[in-house]
Design an enzyme around this catalytic site. Structure first.
Site, PDB file in Angstrom:
ATOM      1  N   THR A  67      37.796  -2.506  25.593  1.00 57.45           N
ATOM      2  CA  THR A  67      37.601  -2.560  24.141  1.00 57.45           C
ATOM      3  C   THR A  67      36.817  -1.345  23.665  1.00 57.45           C
ATOM      4  OG1 THR A  67      37.459  -4.962  24.344  1.00 57.45           O
ATOM      5  CG2 THR A  67      36.785  -4.022  22.252  1.00 57.45           C
ATOM      6  N   TYR A 121      38.436 -11.462  31.781  1.00 57.32           N
ATOM      7  CA  TYR A 121      37.513 -11.020  30.723  1.00 57.32           C
ATOM      8  C   TYR A 121      37.512 -12.059  29.613  1.00 57.32           C
ATOM      9  CZ  TYR A 121      35.496  -7.880  27.126  1.00 57.32           C
ATOM     10  OH  TYR A 121      34.716  -7.315  26.145  1.00 57.32           O
ATOM     11  N   ARG A 154      36.089 -11.905  20.143  1.00 58.46           N
ATOM     12  CA  ARG A 154      37.239 -11.056  19.838  1.00 58.46           C
ATOM     13  C   ARG A 154      38.569 -11.794  19.986  1.00 58.46           C
ATOM     14  NH1 ARG A 154      36.382  -5.642  19.211  1.00 58.46           N
ATOM     15  NH2 ARG A 154      34.348  -4.829  19.813  1.00 58.46           N
ATOM     16  N   LYS A 175      34.315 -11.027  33.815  1.00 60.45           N
ATOM     17  CA  LYS A 175      33.383 -10.395  32.891  1.00 60.45           C
ATOM     18  C   LYS A 175      33.162 -11.412  31.779  1.00 60.45           C
ATOM     19  CE  LYS A 175      32.799  -6.590  29.607  1.00 60.45           C
ATOM     20  NZ  LYS A 175      33.464  -5.490  28.864  1.00 60.45           N
ATOM     21  N   ILE A 179      29.113  -5.152  33.117  1.00 60.12           N
ATOM     22  CA  ILE A 179      29.950  -4.073  32.592  1.00 60.12           C
ATOM     23  C   ILE A 179      29.387  -3.798  31.209  1.00 60.12           C
ATOM     24  CG2 ILE A 179      32.254  -3.355  31.848  1.00 60.12           C
ATOM     25  CD1 ILE A 179      33.399  -5.140  34.081  1.00 60.12           C
TER      26      ILE A 179
END
Length: 297
Positions: A46, A135, A140, A164, A206
């Site tokens: 992203t 993820y 989002r 993540k 991350i």
């Protein structure tokens, strides 16, 4: 995956004034991050504005980072989407030789059920030549991948090796760490909860801010992993303002303002995102200044 323990950073894609990809700046940023001590690099996430890059630009970014890295640290590439078969097709066509793993976001917009999320990732894992890092970023995607779904995926596919986790919910993080099988890595996807995740038993982060302050961020995570809580929190509190500032007007506008302050790249982003405002840039510059003195000294 022991090589993905510690601090990974979700690299920006720097742009020139005409909004073309700035290869020279990307080279500098890769070297800056590696010299600063990060353990691995993540491209086309992203933060890398992957959704506004063309197919050829994505390949250019992958090639540039691979060349700049020169095998020094492991690389992870973002390949995800809300069209399962398109993701599978992309995994088949990309040259993933130089990458350790694939970071794949939970399907957005469609808002699938937990069973739909499970089937999506099983199909991707079966097709991927590289291990998959799930993820989860509900802010989002519009849907939360529940710990029960993650545990199911971790148990049912040997090719799904980590998550993540960016729900910003420490109870969910703790549930994942407690319930996932041994060897499955829980990686923080939120800078503000990165240290808490590590101290709870997670394997690292991350990070977004970590690429702007690689020395301090990677030392914080290493201290956390080593159980040196006091030192780790000293770094956390020193960087906390920055963790908040860079997300005030959206990501990656904030982190790109840091790189502008560091004179490593321009703050340009592509529409529909816009550059950080002047007041925010001033705050970010003030925040970064003491770290620049430390680095210079």
């Amino acid at each position: 995956m022991k090589e993905l323990v510690g601090t990974g950073v979700a690299l920006i894609t720097p742009f020139k004034s005409d909004l073309s990809v700035d290869i020279d700046a990307l080279h500098k940023i890769v070297n800056y991050c590696i010299d600063g001590g990060v353990e691995y690099l993540v491209v086309l996430g992203t933060t890398g504005e992957s959704v506004t890059l063309t197919k050829s630009e994505k390949q250019l970014v992958m090639d540039t980072v691979t060349i700049a890295n020169a095998g020094r640290v492991p690389l992870v590439v973002g390949v995800g989407g809300n069209n399962t078969y398109a993701v599978i097709e992309e995994l088949k066509t990309l040259d993933l030789t130089d990458f350790e793993a694939v970071l794949s976001v939970s399907p957005y917009y469609n808002k699938p059920t937990q069973e739909g999320i499970y089937q999506h990732f099983m199909a991707i894992a079966n097709a991927s030549p590289k291990p998959i890092i799930l993820y989860n970023v509900p802010g989002r995607t519009g849907s939360n991948m529940l710990p029960s779904t993650v545990v199911r995926l971790a148990n049912d596919s040997t090719n799904i090796v980590a998550i993540k986790e960016a729900a910003g919910n420490m109870l969910q993080v703790q549930e994942l760490i407690k319930s996932c099988p041994q060897g499955f890595q829980v990686i923080s996807g939120d800078d503000i909860t990165a240290l808490s995740t590590v101290l709870a038993g997670g394997s690292g982060v991350i990070s977004v801010l970590g690429q702007g302050l690689p020395v301090e961020f990677s030392q914080m995570i290493r201290a956390g992993l080593n159980g040196d809580v006091e030192e780790a929190y000293r770094y956390h509190y020193a960087m906390q303002e920055g963790m908040e500032l860079i997300f005030q007007e959206g990501n990656p506008a904030g982190i790109k303002a840091i790189f502008e302050a560091l004179q490593l790249s321009k703050a340009a982003v592509r529409l529909p995102l816009v550059e950080a405002t002047k007041p925010l840039k001033e705050k970010i510059r003030s925040f970064v200044k003491p770290f620049m003195k430390v680095t210079a000294g």
